[in-house]
Design a protein around this motif. Sequence first.
Motif, short mmCIF file in Angstrom:
data_model
loop_
_atom_site.label_atom_id
_atom_site.label_comp_id
_atom_site.label_asym_id
_atom_site.label_seq_id
_atom_site.Cartn_x
_atom_site.Cartn_y
_atom_site.Cartn_z
N MET A 291 -20.06 -11.34 -10.99
CA MET A 291 -20.60 -10.98 -12.29
C MET A 291 -19.54 -10.26 -13.13
SD MET A 291 -24.16 -9.02 -13.00
CE MET A 291 -24.99 -10.12 -11.86
N ALA A 292 -18.82 -9.34 -12.52
CA ALA A 292 -17.78 -8.61 -13.25
C ALA A 292 -16.67 -9.54 -13.70
CB ALA A 292 -17.21 -7.50 -12.37
N ARG B 171 -25.85 -6.34 2.15
CA ARG B 171 -25.00 -5.62 1.21
C ARG B 171 -23.76 -6.42 0.81
NH1 ARG B 171 -23.86 0.67 1.81
NH2 ARG B 171 -25.55 0.78 0.34
N SER B 172 -23.20 -7.20 1.74
CA SER B 172 -21.99 -7.97 1.42
C SER B 172 -22.29 -9.09 0.42
CB SER B 172 -21.36 -8.54 2.68
OG SER B 172 -22.25 -9.43 3.33
N VAL B 173 -23.46 -9.70 0.51
CA VAL B 173 -23.84 -10.73 -0.46
C VAL B 173 -24.02 -10.10 -1.83
CG1 VAL B 173 -25.63 -12.41 -1.07
CG2 VAL B 173 -24.88 -12.22 1.29
N ARG B 174 -24.63 -8.93 -1.87
CA ARG B 174 -24.80 -8.24 -3.15
C ARG B 174 -23.47 -7.84 -3.75
NH1 ARG B 174 -29.39 -5.19 -0.48
NH2 ARG B 174 -27.83 -3.58 -0.21
N CYS C 255 -25.78 -6.05 -17.37
CA CYS C 255 -25.23 -5.05 -16.44
C CYS C 255 -26.20 -3.88 -16.25
CB CYS C 255 -23.88 -4.56 -16.93
SG CYS C 255 -22.57 -5.79 -16.75
N MET C 256 -26.88 -3.47 -17.31
CA MET C 256 -27.85 -2.38 -17.19
C MET C 256 -29.03 -2.79 -16.31
SD MET C 256 -27.89 -0.74 -21.01
CE MET C 256 -29.42 0.10 -20.70
N ILE C 257 -29.52 -4.01 -16.49
CA ILE C 257 -30.64 -4.50 -15.68
C ILE C 257 -30.24 -4.59 -14.22
CG2 ILE C 257 -32.09 -6.53 -15.23
CD1 ILE C 257 -32.12 -6.97 -18.29
N VAL C 258 -29.06 -5.13 -13.96
CA VAL C 258 -28.59 -5.25 -12.58
C VAL C 258 -28.37 -3.87 -11.97
CG1 VAL C 258 -26.63 -6.00 -11.18
CG2 VAL C 258 -27.64 -7.55 -12.84
N SER C 259 -27.82 -2.95 -12.73
CA SER C 259 -27.60 -1.60 -12.24
C SER C 259 -28.93 -0.92 -11.88
CB SER C 259 -26.86 -0.78 -13.29
OG SER C 259 -26.77 0.56 -12.89
N PHE C 260 -29.93 -1.08 -12.73
CA PHE C 260 -31.24 -0.51 -12.44
C PHE C 260 -31.84 -1.12 -11.18
CE2 PHE C 260 -35.87 -0.85 -12.80
CZ PHE C 260 -36.20 0.50 -12.79
N ALA C 261 -31.79 -2.45 -11.07
CA ALA C 261 -32.36 -3.11 -9.88
C ALA C 261 -31.61 -2.72 -8.62
CB ALA C 261 -32.32 -4.63 -10.06
N ALA D 55 -24.38 -15.80 -10.34
CA ALA D 55 -24.19 -14.47 -9.78
C ALA D 55 -25.51 -13.71 -9.69
CB ALA D 55 -23.19 -13.69 -10.62
N VAL D 56 -26.36 -13.86 -10.69
CA VAL D 56 -27.67 -13.20 -10.66
C VAL D 56 -28.53 -13.78 -9.53
CG1 VAL D 56 -29.82 -12.89 -11.96
CG2 VAL D 56 -27.64 -12.54 -13.08
#
Length: 109
Positions: free
Chosen positions: A57-58, A47-50, A88-94, A34-35
């Motif tokens: 990931m969820a 955006r759809s791939v993200r 999740c915090m790292i992904v949210s920040f990125a 997922a990452v």
Amino acid sequence: PVSLGMFSISLYRFVLVFRIPYAVFVSLILLLAAVVILLIGFWLSDRSVRAYALFLMAVCVVKMVTADLAGTGWVYRAGALAGGGVLCMIVSFAYSHRERREKNGTDEA
């Protein structure tokens, strides 16, 4: 150069040494996928791939916390929750950083 076989053997040894349950190992591999998909979505500016990567990931985090770690000790559960939270915090920040850059029109790598 590192071959895929050597990488597989290294992963197998990692699982044996740390005594990681197989279901948790599969969830971690899916989380890693997922990452990678999320990074590809950033690279393609799609955006759809993200969104797919975030959904995967969820699902992996929920599966790991509810099903995979149900019968394990508190150390595994605490580590999984802490690791999932940090990821999740790292992904949210990125993700928010990238969205801000796209909104401002500075979509440079």
